[in-house]
Enzyme design. Structure first.
Site, short mmCIF file in Angstrom:
data_model
loop_
_atom_site.label_atom_id
_atom_site.label_comp_id
_atom_site.label_asym_id
_atom_site.label_seq_id
_atom_site.Cartn_x
_atom_site.Cartn_y
_atom_site.Cartn_z
N CYS A 138 -16.06 1.86 -26.75
CA CYS A 138 -17.42 2.41 -26.72
C CYS A 138 -17.92 2.64 -25.30
CB CYS A 138 -18.37 1.46 -27.43
SG CYS A 138 -18.40 1.78 -29.17
N GLY B 27 0.78 -1.23 0.00
CA GLY B 27 0.00 0.00 0.00
C GLY B 27 0.81 1.28 0.00
N1 LLP Z 1 -0.93 -7.11 -0.33
C1 LLP Z 1 -2.24 -7.35 -0.46
C2 LLP Z 1 -2.87 -8.36 0.39
C3 LLP Z 1 -2.99 -6.64 -1.41
O1 LLP Z 1 -4.29 -6.89 -1.54
C4 LLP Z 1 -2.34 -5.66 -2.23
C5 LLP Z 1 -3.11 -4.92 -3.23
C6 LLP Z 1 -0.97 -5.46 -2.05
C7 LLP Z 1 -0.29 -6.19 -1.09
C8 LLP Z 1 -0.19 -4.47 -2.85
O2 LLP Z 1 -0.65 -3.18 -2.70
P1 LLP Z 1 0.22 -1.96 -3.32
O3 LLP Z 1 1.55 -1.94 -2.62
O4 LLP Z 1 0.38 -2.22 -4.78
O5 LLP Z 1 -0.59 -0.76 -3.04
N2 LLP Z 1 -6.10 -1.85 -8.84
C9 LLP Z 1 -5.93 -0.86 -7.81
C10 LLP Z 1 -5.10 -1.38 -6.65
C11 LLP Z 1 -5.65 -2.63 -5.99
C12 LLP Z 1 -4.76 -3.14 -4.90
C13 LLP Z 1 -5.18 -4.48 -4.44
N3 LLP Z 1 -4.37 -5.04 -3.41
C14 LLP Z 1 -5.29 0.39 -8.42
O6 LLP Z 1 -5.06 0.40 -9.63
O7 LLP Z 1 -5.06 1.37 -7.74
#
Ligand code: LLP
Length: 422
Positions: free
Chosen positions: A346, A242
Site C-alpha cells: 500500500c 563502492g
Molecule cells: N564499506 C563501507 C564502510 C560501506 O559503508 C559500504 C556500503 C561498503 C563498504 C560497500 O559498498 P559497495 O561496494 O556495496 O558499494 N543500500 C544502498 C547502498 C548502501 C551502501 C552502504 N555502504 C543501495 O542499495 O544502493
C-alpha cells in the site's frame, strides 16, 4: 563481473546456469531470490585479478548480501569480511570466516558490539570519532586486550552517485573530519589499550568515475604521511568499497580494471597492505527476484499495470533511490507492451518499473527483476505483513534452498500479548 550475468534465455526461457526459472518458481514458490553461485565466484575472481599486483585483503562488505552461503563462498575463496554491526559479525563468524580477516565498521558501535568484536579477535575496528576512540580504549582495558584500530578519515570528496549513498563528504556523518585529526593523533599517543594500525576511507557506492577515488586517496595518503611523521607505523590502508556494477545495459559500469590502474600505483608506493571492501560488485548481478504476475489492469488514459506478487518489501531500491532494475519476462513473448510493474504494498512508491516496455506476459506468467543480489534481500521487511521470500542458490544447474520462506507463525513470534488487567 560488474556486468556479469549468468542468466540467459535458453529456448525462449530465462535460465540460471542452465536451470529454467519457471521450474524453480514451481518448486520453491514466488517471490523468490535466485542466486548463481558461478556468478559469485567469477565476480570475486575478476576483482582479485584486477588488484592482484597489490598486497591486499579483500573484505567482502557483508551488508550487501548477508546470506550465510554467500559469505561462506567468499570466505572459502580467501576473502575476509567488512561488518557493520554485531549482527553482521555474528553472521560472518557463523559462515566460517576467520576472525583475523574481519574488520568492524559502523558510525555508532554500541559498547556491547565493541566488546564482542574484541572478544572475537577481529583484525581491526574502524574509529569514526574521538569519543568512540575513548570508548574503544576503555572497553579494551576492561577486556584486558589492546584493540587494533584504523581511523576512518572523511576525505571531503563528493562522489557523484545518488545522494543517499555518498559518504565521503563533510556534510555526512561518516568518518573523522580533517580538523579533528591532530587531536586524535595526540590522544592516540596517550591511550594504552589501542594500537593504531590503519587508515580507512569509504566514499560511497556505485561510483563510476575513478577520479573520485584518486582525489580521496590523495587525501588519505596525506594523512598517512602525517601519521608516519608523528611516529605511527601504519600497516594497513583501507580504501573501502563502492565499485560500480551495470544495472542498465544502456549505462555500463566502468570496468574494475580502470579503478585498479589508477589506484594500484598510488597504493604500491606506500608499502602498506591494502584492504578493499567491495559489496555490490561481488553480488549485485548474481541474483534475480522472481515474481508472478497476479493481475493486469489498465485505466482510461491507456496506462497499463502489471501487478506482481513481489514489491518494495523485497526490493526497496527503486522506491528509495529511484534505481533502475531491468525487468524481464521469464518466457519470451513476441508482443511488447509499455506498463508499470507494481507490487501489492500500500504505497505508491511500490514499483519496480514505470512506463517500461516489456514482453506482454500473461497473468500467471513470471517476471524476473534483475540485479537483485545486493541490497535487496538484506533490506527486505515485513511491512504490510509480508513474509520474507525464500532464497535459492543455483550451482551448475542444480538448485539448493539457502533461506527458507518466512511463515505466518514467524510473523507474530516476537509479539508478546501483555497481561490484561481486569
Ligand atoms: N564499506 C563501507 C564502510 C560501506 O559503508 C559500504 C556500503 C561498503 C563498504 C560497500 O559498498 P559497495 O561496494 O556495496 O558499494 N543500500 C544502498 C547502498 C548502501 C551502501 C552502504 N555502504 C543501495 O542499495 O544502493
Amino acid at each position: 563481473m560488474s556486468d556479469r550475468t549468468d542468466f540467459h534465455f535458453e529456448a525462449g526461457e530465462l535460465s540460471c546456469e542452465g536451470a529454467g526459472l519457471s521450474a524453480l518458481a514451481e518448486e520453491f514458490g514466488t517471490p523468490l531470490y535466485v542466486t548463481s553461485r558461478r556468478s559469485l565466484v567469477e565476480s570475486y575472481r575478476e576483482f582479485e585479478a584486477a588488484f592482484a599486483s597489490l598486497p591486499h585483503l579483500t573484505c567482502y562488505s557483508v551488508k550487501a548480501n548477508f546470506n550465510l552461503n554467500v559469505i561462506r563462498e567468499f570466505g572459502e575463496l580467501g576473502a575476509g569480511c567488512d561488518v557493520n554491526s554485531g549482527g553482521e559479525l555474528y553472521r560472518a563468524l557463523q559462515a566460517g570466516v576467520p576472525s583475523e580477516r574481519i574488520i568492524v565498521a559502523g558510525v555508532g558501535k554500541r559498547p556491547d558490539e565493541i566488546a564482542y568484536a574484541l572478544k572475537s579477535g577481529v583484525l581491526l575496528l574502524k574509529v569514526e570519532s574521538l569519543s568512540e576512540l575513548r570508548a574503544i580504549d576503555r572497553i579494551a582495558g576492561e577486556e584486558g586486550v589492546v584493540a587494533s584500530v584504523a581511523l576512518r578519515v572523511n576525505p571531503n570528496v563528493t562522489a557523484e552517485t545518488h545522494p543517499y549513498i555518498t559518504t565521503g563528504d563533510s556534510k555526512e556523518k561518516f568518518g573523522i573530519d580533517e580538523a579533528e585529526l591532530p587531536g586524535i593523533f595526540s590522544l592516540l599517543g596517550t591511550l594504552h589499550n589501542v594500537r593504531l594500525i590503519g587508515l580507512d576511507m569509504h566514499i560511497g557506492s556505485q561510483i563510476f568515475d575513478t577520479e573520485f577515488y584518486v582525489a580521496a586517496l590523495t587525501k588519505l595518503l596525506d594523512v598517512f604521511s602525517y601519521a608516519r611523521g608523528a611516529g605511527f607505523a601504519i600497516e594497513y590502508l583501507d580504501i573501502g568499497g563502492g565499485f560500480p556494477v551495470t544495472y542498465d545495459p544502456m549505462k555500463p559500469a566502468t570496468a574494475i580494471e580502470r579503478f585498479a590502474e589508477k589506484l594500484v600505483p598510488m597504493l604500491k608506493e606506500t608499502g602498506a597492505k591494502v584492504i578493499l571492501e567491495p559489496g555490490r560488485f561481488l553480488v549485485a548481478n548474481s541474483t534475480v527476484l522472481l515474481s508472478k504476475i497476479l493481475y493486469k489492469k489498465s485505466n482510461h488514459t491507456g496506462k497499463k499495470f502489471f501487478v506482481v506478487d513481489a514489491g518494495m518489501t523485497e526490493l526497496i531500491r527503486p522506491a528509495l533511490y529511484q534505481s533502475h532494475h531491468e525487468v524481464l519476462s521469464v518466457r519470451q513473448h513476441d508482443q511488447r507492451v509499455v506498463a508499470d510493474v507494481v507490487g501489492p504494498v500500500c504505497e505508491s512508491s511500490d514499483f519496480f518499473a514505470r512506463g517500461r516496455e516489456i514482453d506482454d506476459a500473461p497473468e500467471g506468467g513470471l517476471l524476473a527483476v534483475m540485479s537483485c543480489g545486493a541490497y535487496a534481500a538484506v533490506m527486505a521487511s515485513n511491512y504490510n505483513g509480508r513474509l520474507r521470500p525464500a532464497e535459492v542458490m543455483v550451482d551448475g544447474g542444480e538448485s539448493r534452498l539457502m533461506r527458507r520462506r518466512e511463515t505466518l507463525e514467524q510473523l507474530t513470534a516476537h509479539d508478546v500479548f501483555t497481561p490484561r488487567s481486569l
